[in-house]
Design a protein around this motif. Structure first.
Motif, PDB file in Angstrom:
ATOM      1  N   GLY B  91       0.711  -1.226  -0.050  1.00  0.00           N
ATOM      2  CA  GLY B  91       0.089  -0.130  -0.046  1.00  0.00           C
ATOM      3  C   GLY B  91       0.862   1.259   0.082  1.00  0.00           C
ATOM      4  O   GLY B  91       0.182   2.255   0.120  1.00  0.00           O
ATOM      5  N   VAL B  92       2.192   1.286  -0.121  1.00  0.00           N
ATOM      6  CA  VAL B  92       3.063   2.371  -0.013  1.00  0.00           C
ATOM      7  C   VAL B  92       3.084   3.421  -1.250  1.00  0.00           C
ATOM      8  O   VAL B  92       3.127   4.559  -1.463  1.00  0.00           O
ATOM      9  CB  VAL B  92       4.515   2.224   0.371  1.00  0.00           C
ATOM     10  N   GLY B  93       2.713   2.746  -2.477  1.00  0.00           N
ATOM     11  CA  GLY B  93       2.445   3.536  -3.466  1.00  0.00           C
ATOM     12  C   GLY B  93       3.384   3.238  -4.601  1.00  0.00           C
ATOM     13  O   GLY B  93       3.740   3.962  -5.695  1.00  0.00           O
ATOM     14  N   LYS B  94       3.943   1.722  -4.740  1.00  0.00           N
ATOM     15  CA  LYS B  94       4.798   1.466  -5.870  1.00  0.00           C
ATOM     16  C   LYS B  94       4.042   1.333  -7.219  1.00  0.00           C
ATOM     17  O   LYS B  94       4.658   2.083  -8.011  1.00  0.00           O
ATOM     18  CB  LYS B  94       5.071  -0.134  -5.567  1.00  0.00           C
ATOM     19  N   THR B  95       2.789   1.040  -7.395  1.00  0.00           N
ATOM     20  CA  THR B  95       2.140   0.922  -8.717  1.00  0.00           C
ATOM     21  C   THR B  95       1.880   2.051  -9.225  1.00  0.00           C
ATOM     22  O   THR B  95       2.347   2.698 -10.433  1.00  0.00           O
ATOM     23  CB  THR B  95       1.094   0.206  -8.403  1.00  0.00           C
ATOM     24  N   THR B  96       1.383   3.192  -8.381  1.00  0.00           N
ATOM     25  CA  THR B  96       1.163   4.676  -8.708  1.00  0.00           C
ATOM     26  C   THR B  96       2.487   5.312  -9.070  1.00  0.00           C
ATOM     27  O   THR B  96       2.490   6.111 -10.098  1.00  0.00           O
ATOM     28  CB  THR B  96       0.428   5.378  -7.638  1.00  0.00           C
ATOM     29  N   ARG B 121      -2.308  -9.718  -6.111  1.00  0.00           N
ATOM     30  CA  ARG B 121      -3.177  -8.762  -5.482  1.00  0.00           C
ATOM     31  C   ARG B 121      -4.426  -8.648  -6.217  1.00  0.00           C
ATOM     32  O   ARG B 121      -4.232  -8.421  -7.466  1.00  0.00           O
ATOM     33  CB  ARG B 121      -2.802  -7.404  -4.910  1.00  0.00           C
ATOM     34  N   GLN B 127      -4.876  -2.306 -12.679  1.00  0.00           N
ATOM     35  CA  GLN B 127      -4.464  -1.033 -12.141  1.00  0.00           C
ATOM     36  C   GLN B 127      -3.375  -0.494 -12.610  1.00  0.00           C
ATOM     37  O   GLN B 127      -3.185   0.589 -13.360  1.00  0.00           O
ATOM     38  CB  GLN B 127      -4.095  -1.189 -10.456  1.00  0.00           C
ATOM     39  N   LYS B 235       3.668  10.220  -0.527  1.00  0.00           N
ATOM     40  CA  LYS B 235       2.339  10.819   0.298  1.00  0.00           C
ATOM     41  C   LYS B 235       2.941  11.981   1.152  1.00  0.00           C
ATOM     42  O   LYS B 235       2.569  12.038   2.340  1.00  0.00           O
ATOM     43  CB  LYS B 235       1.746   9.838   1.220  1.00  0.00           C
ATOM     44  N   ASP B 237       2.519  14.608   0.243  1.00  0.00           N
ATOM     45  CA  ASP B 237       1.438  15.873   0.310  1.00  0.00           C
ATOM     46  C   ASP B 237       0.486  15.709   1.669  1.00  0.00           C
ATOM     47  O   ASP B 237      -0.186  16.645   1.713  1.00  0.00           O
ATOM     48  CB  ASP B 237       0.671  15.814  -0.942  1.00  0.00           C
ATOM     49  N   GLY B 260       6.848  11.677  -3.657  1.00  0.00           N
ATOM     50  CA  GLY B 260       5.514  11.419  -4.349  1.00  0.00           C
ATOM     51  C   GLY B 260       4.622  12.429  -3.505  1.00  0.00           C
ATOM     52  O   GLY B 260       4.621  12.702  -2.119  1.00  0.00           O
ATOM     53  N   GLY B 262       1.200  13.215  -4.572  1.00  0.00           N
ATOM     54  CA  GLY B 262      -0.182  13.288  -4.729  1.00  0.00           C
ATOM     55  C   GLY B 262      -0.282  12.045  -5.618  1.00  0.00           C
ATOM     56  O   GLY B 262       0.440  11.366  -6.121  1.00  0.00           O
ATOM     57  N   GLU B 263      -1.612  11.912  -6.317  1.00  0.00           N
ATOM     58  CA  GLU B 263      -2.152  10.840  -6.892  1.00  0.00           C
ATOM     59  C   GLU B 263      -2.312  11.191  -8.380  1.00  0.00           C
ATOM     60  O   GLU B 263      -2.526  10.057  -9.217  1.00  0.00           O
ATOM     61  CB  GLU B 263      -3.477  10.503  -6.250  1.00  0.00           C
TER      62      GLU B 263
HETATM   63  N1  LIG Z   1      -1.618  11.463  -1.325  1.00  0.00           N
HETATM   64  C1  LIG Z   1      -0.830  10.559  -2.040  1.00  0.00           C
HETATM   65  N2  LIG Z   1      -1.467   9.290  -2.236  1.00  0.00           N
HETATM   66  C2  LIG Z   1      -0.482   8.523  -2.924  1.00  0.00           C
HETATM   67  C3  LIG Z   1       0.669   8.612  -3.368  1.00  0.00           C
HETATM   68  N3  LIG Z   1       1.342   7.605  -3.912  1.00  0.00           N
HETATM   69  C4  LIG Z   1       0.464   6.697  -4.040  1.00  0.00           C
HETATM   70  N4  LIG Z   1      -0.701   7.264  -3.336  1.00  0.00           N
HETATM   71  C5  LIG Z   1      -2.129   6.560  -3.035  1.00  0.00           C
HETATM   72  O1  LIG Z   1      -1.685   5.367  -2.408  1.00  0.00           O
HETATM   73  C6  LIG Z   1      -2.616   4.262  -2.703  1.00  0.00           C
HETATM   74  C7  LIG Z   1      -1.848   3.031  -2.663  1.00  0.00           C
HETATM   75  O2  LIG Z   1      -0.810   3.055  -3.996  1.00  0.00           O
HETATM   76  P1  LIG Z   1      -0.728   2.175  -4.863  1.00  0.00           P
HETATM   77  O3  LIG Z   1       0.162   2.422  -6.013  1.00  0.00           O
HETATM   78  O4  LIG Z   1      -1.723   1.044  -5.206  1.00  0.00           O
HETATM   79  O5  LIG Z   1       0.501   1.349  -3.799  1.00  0.00           O
HETATM   80  P2  LIG Z   1       1.345  -0.070  -3.872  1.00  0.00           P
HETATM   81  O6  LIG Z   1       2.435   0.099  -3.074  1.00  0.00           O
HETATM   82  O7  LIG Z   1       1.279  -0.609  -5.454  1.00  0.00           O
HETATM   83  O8  LIG Z   1       0.356  -1.200  -3.198  1.00  0.00           O
HETATM   84  P3  LIG Z   1       0.230  -2.754  -3.392  1.00  0.00           P
HETATM   85  O9  LIG Z   1       0.463  -3.175  -4.533  1.00  0.00           O
HETATM   86  O10 LIG Z   1      -1.057  -3.185  -2.748  1.00  0.00           O
HETATM   87  O11 LIG Z   1       1.277  -3.042  -2.288  1.00  0.00           O
HETATM   88  C8  LIG Z   1      -3.363   4.887  -3.865  1.00  0.00           C
HETATM   89  O12 LIG Z   1      -4.624   5.239  -3.477  1.00  0.00           O
HETATM   90  C9  LIG Z   1      -2.541   5.676  -4.433  1.00  0.00           C
HETATM   91  O13 LIG Z   1      -3.191   6.774  -5.254  1.00  0.00           O
HETATM   92  C10 LIG Z   1       1.232  10.013  -3.086  1.00  0.00           C
HETATM   93  O14 LIG Z   1       2.310  10.521  -3.345  1.00  0.00           O
HETATM   94  N5  LIG Z   1       0.379  10.818  -2.491  1.00  0.00           N
END
Ligand SMILES: Nc1nc2c(ncn2[C@@H]2O[C@H](COP(=O)(O)OP(=O)(O)OP(=O)(O)O)[C@@H](O)[C@H]2O)c(=O)[nH]1
Ligand SMILES: Nc1nc2c(ncn2[C@@H]2O[C@H](COP(=O)(O)OP(=O)(O)OP(=O)(O)O)[C@@H](O)[C@H]2O)c(=O)[nH]1
Ligand SMILES: [Mg+2]
Ligand SMILES: [Mg+2]
Lengths: 293, 282
Positions: B91-96, B121, B127, B235, B237, B260, B262-263
């Protein structure tokens, strides 16, 4: 953890045979450091150390043959009392459906926990839940919830990504009434507590559907910011409970104490893994031990 | 840190509160304050106006250790394929972040491909596909449940045959104490180093700024498994400050390369240590 931290002072006390106020001062300092290292919030630690200081210089410690053990006992007792008793009941509305709303920061585990709660409601309480895909922002969020619904063989309500989350919530309740689904769990998009528009959106959903439970979902590895997040969400929404996720990790989890101290809302559940059966009742005593290390 | 306060015990207590509340970590903060107190004596500092400079200097020093203050950029090959592996807990934001970076690299004129290495997942592949569309880049994927190492292998072959400059590999989130999952990740990295000269060019650990001291354990364990070359701090922001990256850089020599904010696809910025330190007090 705390026991190791107190070793030095304890050995010194054994050597002298009596405890002084200086010794106690040293021990409460170690308690403070142990809690800060465990991610308990700075201000919460300050208040907590004040609470235990009185007991720490009292008879039970000063006249004890094992003052170090006594300090640990005092800390554990106070921590456990602060964490509250076990409270893992889920509300039941007078007239179905009972509505549960999931809220929290991005990535905390809301969607996964929605699936877990649905699983629990059916397996343990014989309920018939409807999952609601109200996250219209995150890429493939609806797909994620629909996939969980398929895995659980449970219905998911969705109006796609062009719909308004308030409309989605309202229409989901209508469907639940028509289809006799007695629980509605609304998965919302992750958002920052400082994003006014998105926090207003949550208030709108709340005033429209009058949830019986509003669960704040928080990642157990959250640091000092836990207080800001919990306070904001609670002030704006008056949450009814907290779910602490990813407790299957090795984080000490001090956020649990910070959240409870600042909201006084019960932490009801603990996320213990990624699978949909990995949700447990939250055990405050176990958490207190974990925080102390 | 208001101007023209006396530099007394209260001053240091307030400073301690600010930095601990920024997740800098209690040991690092205590060491810093001891160091500052010596500095105050040595330079005979009377008011806090002078302190602001000294404190910022010291924090930037903690970050860079004894290396010179070079912002660390992505180490990409001039020609030939570069592979970036993204790792981190759930959930830390890897994919984004991959979506954002694909967009940025494409803007810089690079040909980018994504590998959907999270085969576990729900909705993970879909995604990443949305991000691929947003950034205008191809996504290599297998069915859900397939072997992540096989997806990455295919990603490398596709990147080669399509003449891509950069391959960004997504992986499933995993908690660092799950030994079998960390072994799976090490295996994915092995495939990359076997198939690509000097690969992976970067292993980026994605850290959530809201994370507390556990971020240090994440950095240590992920580094043992995959030799992390840089951090993306997401995150920022929000209201969390991510102060733990100071200790991570100081102890493990792992630099923050991006933040990062924002989204949106454009919410990725290069890390600036001075701006970061300034932000701790904002
Ligand atoms: N506000 C904010 N939200 C972020 C940022 N980066 C990612 N997010 C949000 O964080 C949530 C998780 O992002 P993912 O990219 O799914 O994270 P992940 O690490 O790929 O998650 P898993 O694959 O489940 O481990 C999403 O709602 C994103 O939009 C950021 O820099 N700022
Ligand atoms: N190990 C572990 N992982 C979890 C737990 N709960 C959720 N996760 C994982 O954490 C990541 C994020 O979970 P999501 O359910 O997508 O989080 P979210 O709050 O819905 O995220 P946004 O909708 O982007 O705000 C996923 O990889 C989940 O599998 C848990 O208790 N333990
Ligand atoms: Mg979600
Ligand atoms: Mg992902």
């Amino acid at each position: 953890g705390l026991a190791e931290r107190l070793q030095g002072t304890i050995q010194r006390i054994k050597g002298k045979g009596k405890v002084t106020e200086q010794d106690v001062k040293e021990m409460t300092r170690e308690v403070r450091l142990a809690l800060l290292e465990a991610d308990v919030n700075f201000k919460v630690v300050k208040d907590f150390v004040k609470r235990i200081k009185e007991r720490a210089v009292g008879q039970e410690v000063m006249e004890s043959l094992t003052p170090g053990q006594q300090v640990i006992k005092v800390v554990k007792d106070e921590l456990t009392e602060l964490m509250g008793g076990e409270q893992s009941k889920i509300a039941v509305a007078d007239r179905p459906p009972t509505v549960i709303m999931m809220v929290g920061l991005q990535g905390a585990g809301k969607t996964t926990t929605t699936g877990k709660l649905a699983n629990l409601l059916r397996k343990k309480y014989n309920r018939n839940p409807l999952l609601v895909a109200a996250d219209v922002y995150r890429p493939a969020a609806i797909n994620q919830l629909e996939t969980l619904g398929k895995q659980l063989n449970m219905p998911v309500f969705s109006l796609g990504t062009e719909a308004n989350p308030v409309d989605i919530a309202n229409q989901a309740i209508e469907q639940a009434k028509a289809e006799h689904q007695d629980y509605v769990i609304i998965d919302t998009a992750g958002r920052l507590h400082v994003d006014n528009d998105l926090m207003d959106e949550l208030e709108q959903i709340k005033s429209n559907v009058n949830p019986d439970e509003i669960f704040l979902v928080v990642d157990a590895m959250t640091g000092q910011d836990a207080v800001n997040v919990a306070e904001s969400f609670n002030e704006q929404l008056d949450v009814t409970g907290v779910v602490l996720t990813k407790l299957d990790g090795d984080t000490r989890g001090g956020a649990a104490l910070s959240i409870k101290a600042v909201t006084d809302k019960p932490i009801k559940f603990a996320g213990m893994g990624e699978k949909l059966d990995e949700l447990e009742a939250f055990h405050p005593e176990r958490m207190a031990s974990r925080i102390l290390g | 840190v208001a101007r023209y306060r006396k530099v007394d015990e209260d001053f240091f207590e307030d400073l301690e509160e600010i930095l601990i509340s920024a997740d800098v970590g209690v040991t690092a903060v205590m060491d810093l304050i001891d160091d500052l107190k010596m500095e105050v004596k040595r330079r005979n500092i009377k008011d806090s106006g002078e302190m602001k400079e000294v404190i910022s200097e010291k924090l930037v020093d903690i970050y860079y250790g004894d290396k010179d203050e070079e912002p660390e950029k992505l180490q990409l090959h001039e020609d030939g394929l570069s592979v970036i592996l993204f790792v981190g807990v759930n959930g830390v934001g890897k994919t984004t972040t991959i979506g954002k970076m694909a967009h940025q690299l494409k803007q810089e004129g690079k040909k980018v491909i994504l590998a959907a290495g999270d085969t576990f997942r729900a909705g993970a592949i879909e995604q990443l596909e949305v991000w691929g569309e947003r950034a205008g880049v191809d996504v290599i994927k297998h069915n859900a449940g397939s072997d992540p190492a096989a997806v990455v292998f295919d990603g490398i072959q596709a990147a080669r045959s399509r003449g891509a400059d950069v391959l960004l590999c997504d992986t499933a989130g995993r908690l660092q104490n799950k030994v079998n999952l960390m072994n799976e990740l090490a295996k994915v990295k092995k495939v990359i180093s076997r198939e690509v000269p000097n690969g992976p060019q970067e292993v980026l650990l994605v850290l959530d700024a809201t994370t507390g001291q556990n971020a240090m354990s994440q950095a240590k364990t992920f580094s043992e498994a995959t030799d992390v070359s840089g951090i993306v701090l997401t995150k920022l922001d929000g209201t969390a400050k991510g102060g733990i990256v100071l200790a991570i850089r100081n102890e493990l020599q792992i630099p923050v390369k991006y933040v990062g904010l924002g989204e949106k696809v454009t919410d990725l910025q290069a890390f600036d240590a001075h701006a970061f330190v300034y932000g701790l007090f904002a």
